[in-house]
Design an enzyme around this catalytic site. Sequence first.
Site, mmCIF file in Angstrom:
data_model
loop_
_atom_site.group_PDB
_atom_site.id
_atom_site.type_symbol
_atom_site.label_atom_id
_atom_site.label_comp_id
_atom_site.label_asym_id
_atom_site.label_seq_id
_atom_site.Cartn_x
_atom_site.Cartn_y
_atom_site.Cartn_z
ATOM 1 N N PRO A 12 0.796 -1.225 0.000
ATOM 2 C CA PRO A 12 0.000 0.000 0.000
ATOM 3 C C PRO A 12 0.835 1.285 0.000
ATOM 4 C CG PRO A 12 -0.109 -1.097 2.135
ATOM 5 C CD PRO A 12 0.542 -2.063 1.176
ATOM 6 N N ASN A 13 0.328 2.245 -0.750
ATOM 7 C CA ASN A 13 0.898 3.597 -0.862
ATOM 8 C C ASN A 13 2.175 3.669 -1.691
ATOM 9 O OD1 ASN A 13 -1.106 4.953 0.821
ATOM 10 N ND2 ASN A 13 -0.209 3.794 2.504
ATOM 11 N N ARG A 20 5.097 10.867 -2.639
ATOM 12 C CA ARG A 20 4.881 10.513 -1.235
ATOM 13 C C ARG A 20 6.139 10.759 -0.400
ATOM 14 N NH1 ARG A 20 4.809 4.388 1.097
ATOM 15 N NH2 ARG A 20 4.207 4.978 3.191
ATOM 16 N N TYR A 25 11.364 8.784 1.019
ATOM 17 C CA TYR A 25 11.368 7.736 -0.016
ATOM 18 C C TYR A 25 12.021 8.157 -1.330
ATOM 19 C CZ TYR A 25 8.088 5.631 3.239
ATOM 20 O OH TYR A 25 7.531 5.095 4.366
ATOM 21 N N ASN A 76 7.983 -5.658 -1.081
ATOM 22 C CA ASN A 76 7.964 -4.540 -0.139
ATOM 23 C C ASN A 76 6.518 -4.462 0.356
ATOM 24 O OD1 ASN A 76 7.906 -2.186 1.296
ATOM 25 N ND2 ASN A 76 9.047 -0.983 -0.198
ATOM 26 N N ALA A 79 3.288 -0.792 4.775
ATOM 27 C CA ALA A 79 2.781 -0.788 6.154
ATOM 28 C C ALA A 79 2.309 -2.175 6.611
ATOM 29 C CB ALA A 79 1.655 0.227 6.284
ATOM 30 N N HIS A 82 4.278 -4.416 9.174
ATOM 31 C CA HIS A 82 4.197 -4.265 10.626
ATOM 32 C C HIS A 82 2.878 -4.763 11.211
ATOM 33 C CE1 HIS A 82 7.457 -1.719 9.317
ATOM 34 N NE2 HIS A 82 6.623 -0.884 8.725
ATOM 35 N N ASP A 89 1.743 -15.559 6.580
ATOM 36 C CA ASP A 89 1.329 -16.953 6.419
ATOM 37 C C ASP A 89 1.297 -17.363 4.945
ATOM 38 O OD1 ASP A 89 1.124 -17.197 9.134
ATOM 39 O OD2 ASP A 89 -1.068 -17.192 9.213
ATOM 40 N N GLU A 100 12.628 -9.525 1.396
ATOM 41 C CA GLU A 100 11.839 -8.361 1.822
ATOM 42 C C GLU A 100 12.677 -7.104 1.595
ATOM 43 O OE1 GLU A 100 10.738 -8.727 5.949
ATOM 44 O OE2 GLU A 100 10.274 -6.598 6.129
ATOM 45 N N HIS A 102 12.814 -2.765 1.875
ATOM 46 C CA HIS A 102 12.264 -1.467 2.286
ATOM 47 C C HIS A 102 13.179 -0.370 1.773
ATOM 48 C CE1 HIS A 102 9.348 -3.384 4.823
ATOM 49 N NE2 HIS A 102 10.315 -4.175 5.264
ATOM 50 N N ILE A 103 12.580 0.659 1.230
ATOM 51 C CA ILE A 103 13.359 1.782 0.695
ATOM 52 C C ILE A 103 14.026 2.534 1.841
ATOM 53 C CG2 ILE A 103 13.161 3.989 -0.542
ATOM 54 C CD1 ILE A 103 10.739 2.628 -2.049
ATOM 55 N N SER A 104 13.254 2.833 2.879
ATOM 56 C CA SER A 104 13.796 3.508 4.063
ATOM 57 C C SER A 104 14.304 2.462 5.053
ATOM 58 C CB SER A 104 12.712 4.370 4.713
ATOM 59 O OG SER A 104 11.671 3.549 5.221
ATOM 60 N N ARG A 109 13.484 4.484 12.171
ATOM 61 C CA ARG A 109 12.263 5.298 12.131
ATOM 62 C C ARG A 109 11.420 5.018 13.386
ATOM 63 N NH1 ARG A 109 9.439 4.890 6.500
ATOM 64 N NH2 ARG A 109 8.355 6.668 7.419
ATOM 65 N N ARG A 113 7.608 0.699 13.428
ATOM 66 C CA ARG A 113 8.136 0.130 12.177
ATOM 67 C C ARG A 113 9.259 -0.879 12.427
ATOM 68 N NH1 ARG A 113 5.801 3.501 8.218
ATOM 69 N NH2 ARG A 113 5.488 5.590 9.052
#
Length: 151
Positions: A12-13, A20, A25, A76, A79, A82, A89, A100, A102-104, A109, A113
Amino acid sequence: MNIKKILVINGPNLNMLGNREPDIYGSTTLKEIEKRLSILAKELKIEVEFFQSNHEGAIIDKIQNSANNIFGIIINPAAFTHTSIAIRDALAANPVPTIEVHISNIYTREKFRHKSYIAEVTMGQITGLGIEGYLFAMKKLKSLKIQKFQK
Ligand code: DQA
């Protein structure tokens, strides 16, 4: 013959990348990330498929339905990292190696997170390296494919 692909899932997002929170990001859009991954896939002589959704169930359906057509997943979960035991699953039930991304850096943070429900069912996590994390993940999955083939 069914040529197996790498599946790149963005949660999402992430469709809003570019606009954003660019201080966190960066200014690269999701389309541009996908373009760079497509170029790399060509160089590595592999196929790639992209999927983005803002919906947890749609991501789970995609993971379930692609099991036979892929040799690796780059995800990725945004949200959902978390919060989502359900995505965890779905990945746990899928036998292909997953990385996995993550950009940040999720560990520098907010505290909420720092917990990833996903990390424990992946082969590894790349966090805080910007969009290059996706490219590193693709190279790693390709090298695993070669090792498997050579066995
Ligand atoms: C993110 C980090 C998450 O905490 C956040 O919810 C995102 C993006 C990242 O790529 O840095 O949406 O996964």
